[in-house]
Each structure stands twice: as C-alpha cells, then as structure tokens.
Design an enzyme around this catalytic site. Structure first.
Site, PDB file in Angstrom:
ATOM      1  N   ASP A  15      -3.786  -6.048  24.478  1.00 14.51           N
ATOM      2  CA  ASP A  15      -4.560  -6.824  23.516  1.00 14.51           C
ATOM      3  C   ASP A  15      -4.471  -8.284  23.965  1.00 14.51           C
ATOM      4  O   ASP A  15      -3.523  -8.656  24.661  1.00 14.51           O
ATOM      5  CB  ASP A  15      -3.957  -6.637  22.124  1.00 14.51           C
ATOM      6  CG  ASP A  15      -4.566  -7.565  21.095  1.00 14.51           C
ATOM      7  OD1 ASP A  15      -5.793  -7.556  20.930  1.00 14.51           O
ATOM      8  OD2 ASP A  15      -3.797  -8.323  20.474  1.00 14.51           O
ATOM      9  N   ASP A  17      -5.068 -11.560  21.801  1.00 17.50           N
ATOM     10  CA  ASP A  17      -4.513 -12.548  20.871  1.00 17.50           C
ATOM     11  C   ASP A  17      -3.227 -12.066  20.223  1.00 17.50           C
ATOM     12  O   ASP A  17      -3.174 -10.979  19.657  1.00 17.50           O
ATOM     13  CB  ASP A  17      -5.558 -12.896  19.808  1.00 17.50           C
ATOM     14  CG  ASP A  17      -6.822 -13.470  20.433  1.00 17.50           C
ATOM     15  OD1 ASP A  17      -6.710 -14.307  21.335  1.00 17.50           O
ATOM     16  OD2 ASP A  17      -7.928 -13.048  20.024  1.00 17.50           O
ATOM     17  N   ASP A  29     -12.273 -21.415  22.982  1.00 18.07           N
ATOM     18  CA  ASP A  29     -12.078 -22.658  23.708  1.00 18.07           C
ATOM     19  C   ASP A  29     -10.974 -22.453  24.751  1.00 18.07           C
ATOM     20  O   ASP A  29      -9.799 -22.318  24.398  1.00 18.07           O
ATOM     21  CB  ASP A  29     -11.669 -23.778  22.742  1.00 18.07           C
ATOM     22  CG  ASP A  29     -11.480 -25.126  23.428  1.00 18.07           C
ATOM     23  OD1 ASP A  29     -11.431 -25.186  24.684  1.00 18.07           O
ATOM     24  OD2 ASP A  29     -11.362 -26.125  22.706  1.00 18.07           O
ATOM     25  N   CYS A 100     -19.608  -0.139  14.946  1.00 17.07           N
ATOM     26  CA  CYS A 100     -19.649   0.168  16.377  1.00 17.07           C
ATOM     27  C   CYS A 100     -18.531   1.141  16.741  1.00 17.07           C
ATOM     28  O   CYS A 100     -17.603   1.356  15.963  1.00 17.07           O
ATOM     29  CB  CYS A 100     -19.504  -1.114  17.195  1.00 17.07           C
ATOM     30  SG  CYS A 100     -17.883  -1.891  16.991  1.00 17.07           S
ATOM     31  N   ASP A 129      -0.312  -6.055  19.142  1.00 16.65           N
ATOM     32  CA  ASP A 129       0.528  -6.586  18.060  1.00 16.65           C
ATOM     33  C   ASP A 129       0.188  -6.064  16.673  1.00 16.65           C
ATOM     34  O   ASP A 129       0.880  -6.401  15.713  1.00 16.65           O
ATOM     35  CB  ASP A 129       0.450  -8.120  18.054  1.00 16.65           C
ATOM     36  CG  ASP A 129      -0.945  -8.616  17.698  1.00 16.65           C
ATOM     37  OD1 ASP A 129      -1.905  -8.271  18.421  1.00 16.65           O
ATOM     38  OD2 ASP A 129      -1.083  -9.337  16.704  1.00 16.65           O
TER      39      ASP A 129
END
Length: 183
Positions: A15, A17, A29, A100, A129
């Site tokens: 994963d 993040d 960003d 989805c 996580d």
C-alpha cells in the site's frame, strides 16, 4: 502470526499511504512525500531477495476532483524515486461509492498487479496499514500482512491473519517464510 508455509512467495505488493510514505490526506504533491522510517531499507531487502515488487493504492483524490491522474502519477513517481523502484503501480482512481472492482478491499488492484508482474496471485503478499489492504489480498487469493498505525482500527488488527509491528518486520516475515519453504 506467520505467513502460510504452503506456497512460495514471488512478489510483494505494498500500500502507499501510511505503509511506504507518511500519509498526507489526498496527497497529490510530490514535494510532500516523506518515506515512513525504514521503508527504503525494507523495500531494498525484498528486491535483493529477488521478489517482484508493486504498489496497490486507492487514490479517490482523483474521483473527488481534488487532483488529476497526472498529479497522482507525479506523486507516485516521487515515492518510486525515494523508496523504489517498483515493478508495477496499480492505482484505483475511484471513490468509495463508485462500485468499481479495483478499489480495495475488492481484489482488482491485486489481480491486475499479479498479471503485470507475471506472478500467480497466490504467490503474492500484500502489505498495508488498514483492513482494506489485507481484505483485497484475501479477496484475490493472496496473503496479507497488516502493519498497524495509530489510525488502524482494533477490529482490523483482530481480523488480520498476519500482523507485523513495522514494515521491516513485515518484509522479514515474507523472507523467513520464503526461506523455510526453499530450504
């Protein structure tokens, strides 16, 4: 808890993040990308062991209109630069209500990564996580390792088949499991 010792491991899917990089909500960003402690080393250990590596990530920031697919791709490229390289990136651009097949905990991202990596899905381990990460692994037929953060809910930890204290321990579990089978 340990990984099942009844099948080989050919690849690891991470994963993004709060697993590879510090979570910045809806981040698109590249300048805000900061690896979690030990991420670069853990990924390098998996790569050095000859495993195929990928990232599977939900990025609803695109569906919400808060960022473009190009901005998310640039952010992912920065993660790749700081922590990778990865053999494949699979991104779900949809929001939770879109229905989805790719949004974790559905299996689509894991299945797509398996195809690109040319690794049977049963030989993949997904490290993440939250429950959606290990849920996607389970739904696809892969194994999952949960690496809890302060935001991980207790019921997600309780429901996980395998839990590791941090990313390095998760990779160690994969490598130990692999070593036992090949010995």
């Amino acid at each position: 808890m340990a990984l099942a010792l009844d099948r080989p491991v050919g690849g690891v899917l991470f994963d993004r993040d709060d697993t590879l990089v510090v979570d910045v909500p809806y981040n698109a960003d590249p300048h805000l990308v900061v690896p979690v402690p030990g991420a670069r080393r853990a990924v390098a250990r998996a790569r050095a062991a000859g495993l195929r590596l990928g990232v599977v990530t939900n990025q609803s920031v695109i569906a919400k209109g808060m960022a473009t697919a190009e901005q998310v791709a640039a952010t992912n490229a920065r993660v790749d630069e700081l922590v990778g390289p990865f053999d494949v990136w699979c991104v779900c651009p949809h929001d939770a209500g879109d229905g989805c097949d790719c949004r974790k905990p559905r299996p689509g991202l894991v299945l797509a990564a398996a195809e690109v990596l040319d690794v049977p899905v049963a030989e993949l381990v997904v490290i993440g996580d939250i429950g959606a990460d290990v849920g996607a692994a389970r739904a696809a037929g892969a194994q999952g390792i949960l690496v809890p953060t302060p935001r991980t809910r207790r019921e997600e930890v309780d429901a996980a088949d395998t839990v590791a204290a941090d990313l390095d321990e998760a990779v160690s579990l994969v490598l130990a499991s692999r070593a036992v089978r090949t010995a």
